[in-house]
Design a protein around this motif. Structure first.
Motif, PDB file in Angstrom:
ATOM      1  N   ALA A  50       0.839  -1.196   0.000  1.00 53.88           N
ATOM      2  CA  ALA A  50       0.000   0.000   0.000  1.00 53.88           C
ATOM      3  C   ALA A  50       0.878   1.251   0.000  1.00 53.88           C
ATOM      4  CB  ALA A  50      -0.904   0.009   1.231  1.00 53.88           C
ATOM      5  N   ARG A  51       0.310   2.329  -0.493  1.00 49.20           N
ATOM      6  CA  ARG A  51       1.015   3.617  -0.467  1.00 49.20           C
ATOM      7  C   ARG A  51       1.236   3.979   0.987  1.00 49.20           C
ATOM      8  NH1 ARG A  51       1.739   8.895  -1.532  1.00 49.20           N
ATOM      9  NH2 ARG A  51       2.261   9.490  -3.644  1.00 49.20           N
ATOM     10  N   SER A  52       2.412   4.476   1.328  1.00 52.41           N
ATOM     11  CA  SER A  52       2.740   4.743   2.732  1.00 52.41           C
ATOM     12  C   SER A  52       1.954   5.909   3.322  1.00 52.41           C
ATOM     13  CB  SER A  52       4.239   4.972   2.899  1.00 52.41           C
ATOM     14  OG  SER A  52       4.650   6.064   2.106  1.00 52.41           O
ATOM     15  N   ARG A  53       1.494   6.824   2.477  1.00 56.47           N
ATOM     16  CA  ARG A  53       0.631   7.926   2.927  1.00 56.47           C
ATOM     17  C   ARG A  53      -0.108   8.506   1.729  1.00 56.47           C
ATOM     18  NH1 ARG A  53       3.465  12.916   1.971  1.00 56.47           N
ATOM     19  NH2 ARG A  53       5.670  12.529   1.690  1.00 56.47           N
ATOM     20  N   TRP A  54      -1.199   9.201   1.999  1.00 59.78           N
ATOM     21  CA  TRP A  54      -1.994   9.807   0.928  1.00 59.78           C
ATOM     22  C   TRP A  54      -1.178  10.861   0.184  1.00 59.78           C
ATOM     23  CZ3 TRP A  54      -7.388   9.930  -0.471  1.00 59.78           C
ATOM     24  CH2 TRP A  54      -8.123   8.868   0.047  1.00 59.78           C
ATOM     25  N   ALA A  55      -1.387  10.943  -1.125  1.00 56.25           N
ATOM     26  CA  ALA A  55      -0.845  12.046  -1.929  1.00 56.25           C
ATOM     27  C   ALA A  55      -1.856  13.183  -1.819  1.00 56.25           C
ATOM     28  CB  ALA A  55      -0.688  11.629  -3.379  1.00 56.25           C
ATOM     29  N   THR A  56      -1.396  14.335  -1.389  1.00 57.60           N
ATOM     30  CA  THR A  56      -2.274  15.488  -1.195  1.00 57.60           C
ATOM     31  C   THR A  56      -1.774  16.672  -2.012  1.00 57.60           C
ATOM     32  OG1 THR A  56      -1.037  16.158   0.768  1.00 57.60           O
ATOM     33  CG2 THR A  56      -2.948  14.743   1.130  1.00 57.60           C
ATOM     34  N   ASP A  57      -2.650  17.648  -2.180  1.00 56.40           N
ATOM     35  CA  ASP A  57      -2.303  18.860  -2.946  1.00 56.40           C
ATOM     36  C   ASP A  57      -1.774  18.500  -4.334  1.00 56.40           C
ATOM     37  OD1 ASP A  57      -3.005  20.530  -0.771  1.00 56.40           O
ATOM     38  OD2 ASP A  57      -1.032  20.173   0.125  1.00 56.40           O
ATOM     39  N   ASP A  97      -6.830  14.195  -4.088  1.00 53.72           N
ATOM     40  CA  ASP A  97      -5.951  13.413  -3.224  1.00 53.72           C
ATOM     41  C   ASP A  97      -6.199  11.933  -3.498  1.00 53.72           C
ATOM     42  OD1 ASP A  97      -5.302  15.886  -2.146  1.00 53.72           O
ATOM     43  OD2 ASP A  97      -6.469  15.588  -0.319  1.00 53.72           O
ATOM     44  N   HIS A  98      -5.193  11.093  -3.222  1.00 47.86           N
ATOM     45  CA  HIS A  98      -5.368   9.669  -3.486  1.00 47.86           C
ATOM     46  C   HIS A  98      -4.401   8.813  -2.678  1.00 47.86           C
ATOM     47  CE1 HIS A  98      -2.041  10.731  -6.143  1.00 47.86           C
ATOM     48  NE2 HIS A  98      -1.685   9.455  -6.078  1.00 47.86           N
ATOM     49  N   SER A  99      -4.746   7.548  -2.596  1.00 44.22           N
ATOM     50  CA  SER A  99      -3.890   6.526  -2.028  1.00 44.22           C
ATOM     51  C   SER A  99      -4.244   5.217  -2.729  1.00 44.22           C
ATOM     52  CB  SER A  99      -4.085   6.407  -0.521  1.00 44.22           C
ATOM     53  OG  SER A  99      -3.063   5.594   0.039  1.00 44.22           O
ATOM     54  N   TRP A 100      -3.550   4.118  -2.403  1.00 46.36           N
ATOM     55  CA  TRP A 100      -3.843   2.845  -3.059  1.00 46.36           C
ATOM     56  C   TRP A 100      -3.387   1.670  -2.216  1.00 46.36           C
ATOM     57  CZ3 TRP A 100       0.563   0.138  -3.569  1.00 46.36           C
ATOM     58  CH2 TRP A 100       1.758   0.837  -3.749  1.00 46.36           C
ATOM     59  N   CYS A 101      -3.921   0.489  -2.565  1.00 44.67           N
ATOM     60  CA  CYS A 101      -3.526  -0.769  -1.930  1.00 44.67           C
ATOM     61  C   CYS A 101      -3.696  -1.898  -2.940  1.00 44.67           C
ATOM     62  CB  CYS A 101      -4.386  -1.042  -0.696  1.00 44.67           C
ATOM     63  SG  CYS A 101      -3.992  -2.617   0.106  1.00 44.67           S
ATOM     64  N   ALA A 102      -2.684  -2.748  -3.055  1.00 44.77           N
ATOM     65  CA  ALA A 102      -2.775  -3.928  -3.921  1.00 44.77           C
ATOM     66  C   ALA A 102      -3.382  -5.060  -3.099  1.00 44.77           C
ATOM     67  CB  ALA A 102      -1.396  -4.313  -4.444  1.00 44.77           C
ATOM     68  N   GLU A 103      -4.633  -5.377  -3.357  1.00 45.68           N
ATOM     69  CA  GLU A 103      -5.272  -6.472  -2.635  1.00 45.68           C
ATOM     70  C   GLU A 103      -4.709  -7.814  -3.091  1.00 45.68           C
ATOM     71  OE1 GLU A 103      -9.510  -6.094  -2.943  1.00 45.68           O
ATOM     72  OE2 GLU A 103      -9.506  -4.190  -1.852  1.00 45.68           O
ATOM     73  N   ARG A 104      -4.354  -7.909  -4.368  1.00 45.44           N
ATOM     74  CA  ARG A 104      -3.662  -9.070  -4.942  1.00 45.44           C
ATOM     75  C   ARG A 104      -2.468  -8.535  -5.714  1.00 45.44           C
ATOM     76  NH1 ARG A 104      -8.886 -11.898  -7.516  1.00 45.44           N
ATOM     77  NH2 ARG A 104      -9.888 -12.519  -5.584  1.00 45.44           N
ATOM     78  N   GLU A 105      -1.506  -9.405  -6.008  1.00 43.62           N
ATOM     79  CA  GLU A 105      -0.366  -8.968  -6.806  1.00 43.62           C
ATOM     80  C   GLU A 105      -0.882  -8.332  -8.092  1.00 43.62           C
ATOM     81  OE1 GLU A 105       3.178 -11.021  -9.306  1.00 43.62           O
ATOM     82  OE2 GLU A 105       2.985 -11.624  -7.204  1.00 43.62           O
ATOM     83  N   SER A 106      -0.351  -7.167  -8.438  1.00 41.58           N
ATOM     84  CA  SER A 106      -0.847  -6.409  -9.590  1.00 41.58           C
ATOM     85  C   SER A 106       0.303  -5.712 -10.303  1.00 41.58           C
ATOM     86  CB  SER A 106      -1.846  -5.335  -9.130  1.00 41.58           C
ATOM     87  OG  SER A 106      -2.942  -5.902  -8.466  1.00 41.58           O
ATOM     88  N   VAL A 107       0.181  -5.629 -11.618  1.00 42.18           N
ATOM     89  CA  VAL A 107       1.103  -4.851 -12.440  1.00 42.18           C
ATOM     90  C   VAL A 107       0.278  -3.735 -13.065  1.00 42.18           C
ATOM     91  CG1 VAL A 107       2.663  -4.842 -14.419  1.00 42.18           C
ATOM     92  CG2 VAL A 107       2.575  -6.847 -12.906  1.00 42.18           C
ATOM     93  N   LEU A 108       0.749  -2.496 -12.903  1.00 54.27           N
ATOM     94  CA  LEU A 108       0.032  -1.327 -13.423  1.00 54.27           C
ATOM     95  C   LEU A 108       0.947  -0.454 -14.260  1.00 54.27           C
ATOM     96  CD1 LEU A 108      -1.170  -1.648 -10.232  1.00 54.27           C
ATOM     97  CD2 LEU A 108      -2.784  -0.161 -11.368  1.00 54.27           C
ATOM     98  N   LEU A 109       0.360   0.202 -15.230  1.00 56.92           N
ATOM     99  CA  LEU A 109       1.038   1.243 -15.986  1.00 56.92           C
ATOM    100  C   LEU A 109       0.416   2.558 -15.521  1.00 56.92           C
ATOM    101  CD1 LEU A 109       3.022   1.952 -18.293  1.00 56.92           C
ATOM    102  CD2 LEU A 109       1.027   2.022 -19.784  1.00 56.92           C
ATOM    103  N   THR A 110       1.258   3.454 -15.036  1.00 53.45           N
ATOM    104  CA  THR A 110       0.791   4.755 -14.567  1.00 53.45           C
ATOM    105  C   THR A 110       1.383   5.836 -15.452  1.00 53.45           C
ATOM    106  OG1 THR A 110       0.679   3.990 -12.276  1.00 53.45           O
ATOM    107  CG2 THR A 110       0.781   6.372 -12.613  1.00 53.45           C
ATOM    108  N   VAL A 111       0.543   6.787 -15.854  1.00 55.05           N
ATOM    109  CA  VAL A 111       0.992   7.952 -16.606  1.00 55.05           C
ATOM    110  C   VAL A 111       0.507   9.170 -15.837  1.00 55.05           C
ATOM    111  CG1 VAL A 111       0.905   9.190 -18.802  1.00 55.05           C
ATOM    112  CG2 VAL A 111       0.756   6.680 -18.783  1.00 55.05           C
ATOM    113  N   ARG A 112       1.427  10.097 -15.531  1.00 55.08           N
ATOM    114  CA  ARG A 112       1.065  11.340 -14.833  1.00 55.08           C
ATOM    115  C   ARG A 112       1.625  12.517 -15.616  1.00 55.08           C
ATOM    116  NH1 ARG A 112       2.970   9.847  -8.740  1.00 55.08           N
ATOM    117  NH2 ARG A 112       4.943  10.465  -9.656  1.00 55.08           N
ATOM    118  N   TRP A 113       0.864  13.601 -15.599  1.00 54.12           N
ATOM    119  CA  TRP A 113       1.346  14.806 -16.271  1.00 54.12           C
ATOM    120  C   TRP A 113       0.842  16.041 -15.579  1.00 54.12           C
ATOM    121  CZ3 TRP A 113      -2.290  11.387 -17.994  1.00 54.12           C
ATOM    122  CH2 TRP A 113      -3.561  11.879 -18.291  1.00 54.12           C
ATOM    123  N   PRO A 114       1.648  17.097 -15.543  1.00 54.88           N
ATOM    124  CA  PRO A 114       3.072  17.171 -15.924  1.00 54.88           C
ATOM    125  C   PRO A 114       3.937  16.445 -14.893  1.00 54.88           C
ATOM    126  CG  PRO A 114       2.447  19.213 -14.867  1.00 54.88           C
ATOM    127  CD  PRO A 114       1.191  18.373 -14.960  1.00 54.88           C
TER     128      PRO A 114
END
Length: 127
Positions: A50-57, A97-114
């Motif tokens: 899981a993400r160690s803390r929420w992403a804010t702002d 704001d967001h956070s996440w948790c892998a309930e099962r093993e998962s592979v993700l492609l993430t795209v962020r901009w900028p």
């Protein structure tokens, strides 16, 4: 004779060196993977990670696509999104704001901009 404007790699080999990130402002100067416009991540997450803390702002827009595995939970302020089948995805914009948790093993492609500095956090935690 190589072209220093071209980089060929393997996401599962290159990604772990930068926390999964393959492209973004944090790559070395002169590297064709360096970009202030976009970030791309090949995220391989073990079950319970899981993400160690929420992403804010948040100042970026993000797209997460489940590539394989299944049951990757994205927590948003007003809802939870479950990516359960390959191809499931979620997009959110600046200010979410967001956070996440892998309930099962998962592979993700993430795209962020900028691609902007200041969002690096501790490595994911095991729940």
């Amino acid at each position: 004779m190589g072209d220093d404007r071209v980089y060929v790699g393997k996401a599962d080999v290159d990604g772990p060196r930068e926390g999964g990130w393959l492209l973004g402002h944090f790559m070395p100067e002169g590297d064709p993977r360096r970009s202030g416009d976009v970030e791309v991540k090949w995220g391989v997450h073990a079950a319970g990670e899981a993400r160690s803390r929420w992403a804010t702002d948040e100042r970026r827009t993000a797209l997460l696509v489940l590539v394989s595995g299944g049951r990757f939970r994205v927590e948003l302020p007003d809802r939870t999104v479950l990516l359960a089948e390959p191809g499931d995805y979620v997009v959110w914009g600046r200010g979410v704001d967001h956070s996440w948790c892998a309930e099962r093993e998962s592979v993700l492609l993430t795209v962020r901009w900028p691609s902007v500095p200041g969002y690096r956090v501790e490595p994911p935690v095991r729940r």
